[in-house]
Scaffold this motif. Sequence first.
Motif, PDB file in Angstrom:
ATOM      1  N   HIS A  73       6.614 -16.891   8.737  1.00 14.18           N
ATOM      2  CA  HIS A  73       7.437 -18.068   8.449  1.00 14.18           C
ATOM      3  C   HIS A  73       7.382 -18.402   6.960  1.00 14.18           C
ATOM      4  O   HIS A  73       8.413 -18.673   6.323  1.00 14.18           O
ATOM      5  CB  HIS A  73       6.952 -19.257   9.279  1.00 14.18           C
ATOM      6  CG  HIS A  73       7.707 -20.524   9.036  1.00 14.18           C
ATOM      7  ND1 HIS A  73       9.021 -20.697   9.424  1.00 14.18           N
ATOM      8  CD2 HIS A  73       7.329 -21.682   8.412  1.00 14.18           C
ATOM      9  CE1 HIS A  73       9.429 -21.906   9.062  1.00 14.18           C
ATOM     10  NE2 HIS A  73       8.420 -22.521   8.457  1.00 14.18           N
ATOM     11  N   GLN A 111      -5.803 -25.665  13.236  1.00 12.98           N
ATOM     12  CA  GLN A 111      -5.738 -24.822  12.037  1.00 12.98           C
ATOM     13  C   GLN A 111      -6.235 -23.416  12.352  1.00 12.98           C
ATOM     14  O   GLN A 111      -7.185 -23.234  13.114  1.00 12.98           O
ATOM     15  CB  GLN A 111      -6.592 -25.416  10.911  1.00 12.98           C
ATOM     16  CG  GLN A 111      -6.155 -26.793  10.454  1.00 12.98           C
ATOM     17  CD  GLN A 111      -7.171 -27.420   9.526  1.00 12.98           C
ATOM     18  OE1 GLN A 111      -8.349 -27.089   9.546  1.00 12.98           O
ATOM     19  NE2 GLN A 111      -6.718 -28.342   8.683  1.00 12.98           N
ATOM     20  N   HIS A 153       2.261 -14.613  12.631  1.00 10.87           N
ATOM     21  CA  HIS A 153       3.412 -15.474  12.905  1.00 10.87           C
ATOM     22  C   HIS A 153       3.511 -16.580  11.849  1.00 10.87           C
ATOM     23  O   HIS A 153       4.607 -16.868  11.336  1.00 10.87           O
ATOM     24  CB  HIS A 153       3.276 -16.091  14.297  1.00 10.87           C
ATOM     25  CG  HIS A 153       4.380 -17.033  14.647  1.00 10.87           C
ATOM     26  ND1 HIS A 153       5.643 -16.602  14.985  1.00 10.87           N
ATOM     27  CD2 HIS A 153       4.416 -18.402  14.691  1.00 10.87           C
ATOM     28  CE1 HIS A 153       6.412 -17.652  15.223  1.00 10.87           C
ATOM     29  NE2 HIS A 153       5.691 -18.746  15.051  1.00 10.87           N
ATOM     30  N   ALA A 154       2.372 -17.204  11.506  1.00 12.82           N
ATOM     31  CA  ALA A 154       2.379 -18.285  10.518  1.00 12.82           C
ATOM     32  C   ALA A 154       2.817 -17.776   9.152  1.00 12.82           C
ATOM     33  O   ALA A 154       3.601 -18.431   8.445  1.00 12.82           O
ATOM     34  CB  ALA A 154       0.992 -18.915  10.432  1.00 12.82           C
ATOM     35  N   GLN A 209      -8.817 -23.931  18.546  1.00  9.71           N
ATOM     36  CA  GLN A 209      -7.814 -24.391  17.596  1.00  9.71           C
ATOM     37  C   GLN A 209      -7.481 -25.866  17.825  1.00  9.71           C
ATOM     38  O   GLN A 209      -7.298 -26.621  16.866  1.00  9.71           O
ATOM     39  CB  GLN A 209      -6.526 -23.570  17.744  1.00  9.71           C
ATOM     40  CG  GLN A 209      -6.665 -22.084  17.462  1.00  9.71           C
ATOM     41  CD  GLN A 209      -7.235 -21.802  16.090  1.00  9.71           C
ATOM     42  OE1 GLN A 209      -8.353 -21.332  15.960  1.00  9.71           O
ATOM     43  NE2 GLN A 209      -6.483 -22.105  15.064  1.00  9.71           N
ATOM     44  N   GLU A 237      -1.439 -14.806  15.679  1.00 12.67           N
ATOM     45  CA  GLU A 237      -0.976 -16.125  15.265  1.00 12.67           C
ATOM     46  C   GLU A 237      -0.930 -16.249  13.750  1.00 12.67           C
ATOM     47  O   GLU A 237      -0.047 -16.927  13.194  1.00 12.67           O
ATOM     48  CB  GLU A 237      -1.872 -17.198  15.885  1.00 12.67           C
ATOM     49  CG  GLU A 237      -1.738 -17.256  17.399  1.00 12.67           C
ATOM     50  CD  GLU A 237      -2.432 -18.456  18.014  1.00 12.67           C
ATOM     51  OE1 GLU A 237      -2.955 -19.306  17.255  1.00 12.67           O
ATOM     52  OE2 GLU A 237      -2.441 -18.546  19.251  1.00 12.67           O
ATOM     53  N   MET A 238      -1.855 -15.591  13.037  1.00  8.08           N
ATOM     54  CA  MET A 238      -1.799 -15.589  11.576  1.00  8.08           C
ATOM     55  C   MET A 238      -0.550 -14.865  11.090  1.00  8.08           C
ATOM     56  O   MET A 238       0.119 -15.317  10.139  1.00  8.08           O
ATOM     57  CB  MET A 238      -3.044 -14.900  11.009  1.00  8.08           C
ATOM     58  CG  MET A 238      -4.247 -15.807  10.870  1.00  8.08           C
ATOM     59  SD  MET A 238      -4.014 -17.190   9.726  1.00  8.08           S
ATOM     60  CE  MET A 238      -3.754 -16.321   8.181  1.00  8.08           C
ATOM     61  N   LEU A 281      -2.578 -20.608   2.198  1.00  6.28           N
ATOM     62  CA  LEU A 281      -1.819 -19.513   2.801  1.00  6.28           C
ATOM     63  C   LEU A 281      -1.119 -18.671   1.738  1.00  6.28           C
ATOM     64  O   LEU A 281      -1.010 -17.456   1.863  1.00  6.28           O
ATOM     65  CB  LEU A 281      -0.795 -20.072   3.789  1.00  6.28           C
ATOM     66  CG  LEU A 281      -1.292 -20.490   5.175  1.00  6.28           C
ATOM     67  CD1 LEU A 281      -0.176 -21.156   5.952  1.00  6.28           C
ATOM     68  CD2 LEU A 281      -1.838 -19.304   5.945  1.00  6.28           C
TER      69      LEU A 281
END
Length: 329
Positions: free
Chosen positions: A76, A41, A72-73, A34, A69-70, A49
């Motif tokens: 948001h 990214q 979490h993103a 990453q 992590e996806m 997204l």
Amino acid sequence: MSTAQSEDTTYILSHRSKQAVEHERLNRQHNLIQQTFLNNQLIHPTIALSSLQGGIADVACGTGIWLEEMAHALSHLHTQANPKDEQGVKSSVNPMPRFVGFDMNAAAFPENPAAGIQLVQHDCTEPFDARYLGQFDLVNMRGLAYAVTEEKFARVLENVSYLLKPGGYLQWTESEISLFKFFPETPDLLESRKVIDNERRARGLVPYLPHFMLQSALSLKGENENQVLDILHFNLRPGGFCQDHVNTEVNLQFSEILAESVNLFLQSAFMRMEQQDNQTQNVIAEENEAHQGQLDQLQRLKSSVSEVLAVESVKMGGIFPHLVAQKNA
């Protein structure tokens, strides 16, 4: 094909697939990928997204860190898109997507996956369960080059394409050992690259990833002989000491990951030769002596490479093939 068979005869790192140290390496590798050639990214900029409203899958998910992590993103983004009303209750206009990870090595799965993430043990060379077909806006696929034979890889891509909705995206990233770079180059490191290349050929793995990825994506045909995937993006992305914009400390960590990979590949070659030695009976003395000589040479090479890399006198980087495609309606 059973899981045991595929790991024992194909996966080049199978001797570590059930060890905690291998799972930790996968997480470190994800983080450094990453930070280096993906510019922090999780998905390529061609994939918005906001378009990921249904399902997101990760094939060969390992520990599930990319999915976590996806999630979490997107949580948001979801919070921003669904503000609380006057009673403090969130609207349900844009529900969170479904997150599913598939991997044949369930030993890598965390005991308690993050909320909303489902991890499924599955060999992706076999068809996926019907309940997953056509359910995903995005499928991420990474690091299969040293686990699946070239013969079966086309089947993997076909199986993965069935997971996608029409208009859904495939993001596919691999590493190519022949594109690893050593600074400076040493004879033993160059020789190790040849040994690793021979090892993957002996296991029937893809000989060169960039060509294979393009060819297999472009040649995938549907029932009416229509092209299934449109390639939106393909390039060879520099990572580690092959690029300038990443700070030195991160590049050093990335170099260590690549060095560890080289050592693991050499160990895999050594173990396969040892297994052949144990299985071979009634060989003539000349053949046995030649085989022992190959083992001794490989052991010397492993020791030499380990010593060079341990003192960090050699830095490493690489060029990594990265493909984004979209499924036709």
